[in-house]
Design an enzyme around this catalytic site. Structure first.
Site, short mmCIF file in Angstrom:
data_model
loop_
_atom_site.label_atom_id
_atom_site.label_comp_id
_atom_site.label_asym_id
_atom_site.label_seq_id
_atom_site.Cartn_x
_atom_site.Cartn_y
_atom_site.Cartn_z
N GLU A 1 -20.55 6.28 -13.52
CA GLU A 1 -19.63 7.12 -12.75
C GLU A 1 -18.69 6.23 -11.96
O GLU A 1 -19.14 5.33 -11.25
CB GLU A 1 -20.39 8.04 -11.80
N GLU B 1 -12.58 9.57 -3.39
CA GLU B 1 -13.28 10.69 -2.75
C GLU B 1 -12.89 10.69 -1.28
O GLU B 1 -12.58 9.64 -0.72
CB GLU B 1 -14.80 10.55 -2.86
#
Length: 275
Positions: A161, A166
């Site tokens: 990932e 974010e």
């Protein structure tokens, strides 16, 4: 004079073409392999995007997120040249599971290995919102994703990932870049990442990008490096990944949602993947 002209021609022929070369890594990424400029109003282009709506965690999403993801146009639409991903406070049920918020999680219908990803975006500013631009290995075979088991079924974190960007629900003045993976030899979970100040992320557009090759993966906000990850043969970042855009509510990085929350928007100007 003739010697000078010949010298100038030689310099011109041998000068590197910096327009088609990534200036930061030196790796050439001059082929636009996937893009969406969001210039056609309405729903996102279904030739490029897949709505992931089936909750993979017993009727819920991982990380204690509070929303259901939907394919409703209320939650995602294109207008005035940008994609709006909207989180809304509303009761919504899916297969008997009821949540108090809705939002959207989009997968690209494009798998790629290596290259440069650029996403120009403006982030939501309300506490409790958790926007993300990220990738997963196509061999995750997560419930409801676009590729299914076409590329394998190793699960997370062995699929790898890459969190290009974010933002937590409690700090709207910075963004995070993070990597999660399982060692391909030992299957041990690992993670690392960095953080950068972006004080106007909800009022101004910024370019969140990644440069990825077999040696390293670098993430940036505009032209500022956030984190450099050392790639290797024991890491799951040398095979196909797909890009995800989503806006979560609450959860591990969303945190507490204000009681007066009604809606907020994650706005994307364009997505471009070069190889």
């Amino acid at each position: 004079m003739r010697t000078l002209i010949l010298l100038l021609i030689f310099i011109g022929l041998t000068r590197p073409n910096t327009d088609s070369k990534n200036k930061k890594s030196g790796t050439s990424y001059n082929k636009l392999a996937f893009s969406d400029e969001f210039d056609i109003a309405g729903r996102p282009d279904d030739q490029k995007w897949h709505y992931q709506v089936i909750p993979p965690n017993n009727g819920s999403w991982h990380n204690d997120e509070l929303q259901h993801y939907t394919d409703k146009e209320d939650n995602s639409h294109v207008s005035d040249g940008t994609l709006k991903i909207k989180a809304i406070k509303e009761q919504y049920s899916y297969n008997g599971s009821t949540k108090e918020y809705t939002s959207v999680r989009l997968n690209t219908k494009f798998a790629f290995t290596y290259g440069r990803v650029e996403v120009r975006a403006k982030l939501p500013g309300t506490a409790g919102t958790w926007p993300a631009i990220w990738t997963l290995g196509t061999n995750i075979n997560e419930t409801g994703n676009y590729f299914g088991d076409q590329y394998g079924s190793v699960g997370w974190p062995l699929c790898g990932e890459i969190d290009i960007m974010e933002q937590t629900g409690w700090d709207k003045n910075s963004t995070i870049s993070h990597f999660h993976w399982g060692d391909l030899n030992t299957e041990v979970y690992n993670d690392e990442g960095g953080e950068i100040a972006v004080v106007n992320a909800s009022s101004e557009y910024h370019i969140y990008s990644m440069e990825w090759n077999s040696d390293s993966i670098k993430t940036y906000v505009d032209d500022t490096l956030v984190h450099e990850f050392q790639n290797g043969s024991n890491k799951p970042f040398n095979h196909e990944h797909y890009l995800i855009l989503n806006l979560a509510i609450g959860g591990n990085l969303g945190g507490n949602v204000p009681v007066n929350f009604t809606e907020d928007i994650f706005e994307i100007d364009y997505v471009r993947i070069y190889q």
